[in-house]
Design a protein around this motif. Structure first.
Motif, PDB file in Angstrom:
ATOM      1  N   ALA A   1       0.748  -1.298   0.075  1.00 21.81           N
ATOM      2  CA  ALA A   1      -0.014  -0.012   0.170  1.00 21.81           C
ATOM      3  C   ALA A   1       0.734   1.278   0.022  1.00 21.81           C
ATOM      4  O   ALA A   1       0.238   2.354  -0.184  1.00 21.81           O
ATOM      5  N   ASN A   2       2.169   1.110   0.189  1.00 19.81           N
ATOM      6  CA  ASN A   2       3.112   2.294  -0.036  1.00 19.81           C
ATOM      7  C   ASN A   2       3.030   2.550  -1.457  1.00 19.81           C
ATOM      8  O   ASN A   2       3.140   3.801  -1.922  1.00 19.81           O
ATOM      9  N   LEU A   3       2.894   1.781  -2.447  1.00 20.58           N
ATOM     10  CA  LEU A   3       2.844   1.846  -3.753  1.00 20.58           C
ATOM     11  C   LEU A   3       1.545   1.910  -4.359  1.00 20.58           C
ATOM     12  O   LEU A   3       1.436   2.973  -5.174  1.00 20.58           O
ATOM     13  N   TYR A   4       0.294   1.150  -4.065  1.00 20.40           N
ATOM     14  CA  TYR A   4      -0.628   0.899  -4.597  1.00 20.40           C
ATOM     15  C   TYR A   4      -1.833   1.151  -3.541  1.00 20.40           C
ATOM     16  O   TYR A   4      -2.277   0.309  -3.487  1.00 20.40           O
ATOM     17  N   PRO A   5      -1.822   2.278  -2.821  1.00 22.40           N
ATOM     18  CA  PRO A   5      -2.902   2.369  -1.503  1.00 22.40           C
ATOM     19  C   PRO A   5      -4.259   2.138  -2.146  1.00 22.40           C
ATOM     20  O   PRO A   5      -4.924   1.159  -1.482  1.00 22.40           O
TER      21      PRO A   5
ATOM     22  N   MET B   1       8.137   5.859  -9.345  1.00 26.01           N
ATOM     23  CA  MET B   1       7.017   6.290  -9.361  1.00 26.01           C
ATOM     24  C   MET B   1       7.231   7.838  -9.162  1.00 26.01           C
ATOM     25  O   MET B   1       6.147   8.512  -9.353  1.00 26.01           O
ATOM     26  N   GLY B   2       8.276   8.195  -8.912  1.00 23.87           N
ATOM     27  CA  GLY B   2       8.621   9.754  -8.671  1.00 23.87           C
ATOM     28  C   GLY B   2       8.031  10.196  -7.378  1.00 23.87           C
ATOM     29  O   GLY B   2       7.844  11.472  -7.024  1.00 23.87           O
TER      30      GLY B   2
ATOM     31  N   ALA C   1      21.210  -1.803 -12.901  1.00 26.96           N
ATOM     32  CA  ALA C   1      20.598  -2.884 -13.577  1.00 26.96           C
ATOM     33  C   ALA C   1      19.033  -3.273 -12.945  1.00 26.96           C
ATOM     34  O   ALA C   1      18.075  -3.264 -13.450  1.00 26.96           O
ATOM     35  N   LYS C   2      19.170  -3.526 -11.355  1.00 33.35           N
ATOM     36  CA  LYS C   2      17.965  -3.829 -10.931  1.00 33.35           C
ATOM     37  C   LYS C   2      16.862  -2.706 -10.824  1.00 33.35           C
ATOM     38  O   LYS C   2      15.599  -2.827 -10.789  1.00 33.35           O
ATOM     39  N   THR C   3      17.457  -1.481 -10.538  1.00 36.52           N
ATOM     40  CA  THR C   3      16.809  -0.246 -10.684  1.00 36.52           C
ATOM     41  C   THR C   3      15.977   0.097 -12.110  1.00 36.52           C
ATOM     42  O   THR C   3      14.896   0.145 -11.807  1.00 36.52           O
ATOM     43  N   ASN C   4      16.606  -0.281 -13.016  1.00 37.82           N
ATOM     44  CA  ASN C   4      15.999  -0.223 -14.409  1.00 37.82           C
ATOM     45  C   ASN C   4      15.088  -1.315 -14.593  1.00 37.82           C
ATOM     46  O   ASN C   4      13.863  -1.091 -15.176  1.00 37.82           O
ATOM     47  N   LEU C   5      15.115  -2.452 -14.042  1.00 37.24           N
ATOM     48  CA  LEU C   5      13.989  -3.519 -14.163  1.00 37.24           C
ATOM     49  C   LEU C   5      12.996  -3.456 -13.289  1.00 37.24           C
ATOM     50  O   LEU C   5      11.925  -3.376 -13.897  1.00 37.24           O
ATOM     51  N   ILE C   6      13.102  -2.527 -12.173  1.00 43.38           N
ATOM     52  CA  ILE C   6      11.958  -2.100 -11.523  1.00 43.38           C
ATOM     53  C   ILE C   6      11.062  -1.123 -12.061  1.00 43.38           C
ATOM     54  O   ILE C   6       9.937  -1.238 -12.125  1.00 43.38           O
TER      55      ILE C   6
ATOM     56  N   GLU D   1      -0.427   5.464 -12.422  1.00 37.39           N
ATOM     57  CA  GLU D   1       0.706   6.238 -13.052  1.00 37.39           C
ATOM     58  C   GLU D   1       1.547   7.151 -12.087  1.00 37.39           C
ATOM     59  O   GLU D   1       0.775   7.430 -11.209  1.00 37.39           O
ATOM     60  N   PRO D   2       2.837   7.422 -12.488  1.00 36.06           N
ATOM     61  CA  PRO D   2       3.391   8.410 -11.456  1.00 36.06           C
ATOM     62  C   PRO D   2       2.847   9.752 -11.493  1.00 36.06           C
ATOM     63  O   PRO D   2       1.895   9.970 -12.233  1.00 36.06           O
ATOM     64  N   ILE D   3       2.617  10.079  -9.932  1.00 31.82           N
ATOM     65  CA  ILE D   3       1.852  11.267  -9.791  1.00 31.82           C
ATOM     66  C   ILE D   3       2.583  12.481  -9.032  1.00 31.82           C
ATOM     67  O   ILE D   3       1.931  13.527  -8.834  1.00 31.82           O
ATOM     68  N   HIS D   4       3.784  12.218  -8.727  1.00 36.52           N
ATOM     69  CA  HIS D   4       4.810  13.156  -8.257  1.00 36.52           C
ATOM     70  C   HIS D   4       5.847  13.431  -9.174  1.00 36.52           C
ATOM     71  O   HIS D   4       6.424  12.372  -9.712  1.00 36.52           O
ATOM     72  N   SER D   5       6.732  14.237  -8.750  1.00 36.82           N
ATOM     73  CA  SER D   5       8.005  14.590  -9.044  1.00 36.82           C
ATOM     74  C   SER D   5       8.839  14.908  -8.263  1.00 36.82           C
ATOM     75  O   SER D   5       8.460  15.935  -7.370  1.00 36.82           O
TER      76      SER D   5
END
Length: 306
Positions: free
Chosen positions: A211-215, A268-269, A285-290, A301-305
């Motif tokens: 829920a940190n990511l997709y509450p 997700m910014g 490499a793992k960061t780009n995979l994520i 979708e990303p909602i912040h910057s």
């Protein structure tokens, strides 16, 4: 604080710029993000929050800023588990001063503790606590699986519920049965995939790291579970399994759960992906995979910057 505790309560990450500096902007983004998703509470300084890797100074700063940003919109719970009783009291008092609503207690870690020793510890600790408290069963990290008798004694001492992160569904269902005549005693799943079973059996919700990511996704699953909408539950559970496959399973070590959530939040910014020592954030490499997997999942979708 409204009792019983219920719904989706994210154990939020601690956004960091370094081992000594909070990512304050990232924390504000994160709290706005989860509150915007309709969550029912916030849990600070849990396992996902890297509590044991942070200095007391940084923990206190985090508690104060998080409570400021939540601004009483939902209950805030603060983990105070420590190897040192005075350390737990220090953080408990800081939580009270910051305006938190409840404390979360697990067994002191490192040297294994028996059920009897833990009960004696609680009998010493609880009278010094300035806020209501919730138990936290996390045997993979503490080396002690709380027995039903231990949980019952904790309730007698004033516990308002328990978060079970044992990953043992029959055990959690047995707790729901044990305390079915005490509906004010909240039974909260720490294994997010168990949420529908928890609600169906009479439990109260989940402390869901995802829920940190997709509450909003987890809130929808909670609502579907309360309404016994089996078709929607299965649709949403498929999305949870996708999150596990595409996010949680990146990486090879036990620390990957924290790393993946922070890396995904960064993609997700929302906040920085810095991970406190002794761990490190993912390599490129793992960061780009994520990042790629976040795009493939496409739930939000990303909602912040930043």
């Amino acid at each position: 604080m409204k009792l019983p505790l219920k719904g989706i309560i994210p154990p939020i990450v601690t956004p960091l710029k370094s081992d000594t500096e909070l990512d304050e902007k990232g924390l504000k983004n994160l709290i706005d993000h989860i509150l915007g998703g309709g969550v029912h509470g916030v849990f600070l300084l849990g396992t996902t929050g890297e509590a044991t890797n942070l200095s007391y100074k940084l923990r206190k700063e985090f508690i104060h800023k998080a409570c400021e940003f939540v601004a009483k919109k939902v209950p805030v719970m603060v983990g105070i588990t420590d190897t040192c009783l005075q350390g737990s009291i220090e953080i408990a008092n800081a939580a009270k001063d910051a305006g938190a609503d409840a404390l979360v207690i697990s067994a002191p870690y490192y040297l294994p503790i028996s059920q009897n020793e833990f009960v004696t510890y609680l009998e010493e600790l609880v009278p010094m606590l300035p806020l209501p408290f919730l138990m936290y069963n996390m045997p993979s990290c503490t080396k002690m699986h709380m027995s039903a008798n231990t949980v019952r004694r904790a309730k007698e001492l004033g516990a308002i519920g328990i978060k079970d992160s044992s990953g043992n569904l029959p055990y959690m269902l047995s707790l729901i049965e044990e305390f079915k005549d005490s509906p004010e005693f909240a039974i909260i799943a720490g294994t997010e995939i168990f949420l529908p079973e928890t609600i169906k059996a009479g439990g109260h919700g989940a402390v869901a790291g995802g829920a940190n990511l997709y509450p909003a996704l987890f809130v929808e699953l909670y609502d579907a579970s309360v309404n016994n909408d089996t078709e929607r539950i299965e649709q949403l559970r498929e999305k949870l399994l996708l999150i596990e496959e595409k996010i949680y399973n990146v990486g090879a070590y036990s620390s990957k759960y924290i790393k993946t959530i922070k890396s995904a939040l960064s993609a997700m910014g929302i906040c920085n992906d810095y991970v406190a020592m002794p761990f490190h954030q993912f390599n490129s490499a793992k960061t780009n995979l994520i990042k790629q997997n976040i795009k493939e999942i496409g739930i939000l979708e990303p909602i912040h910057s930043t």
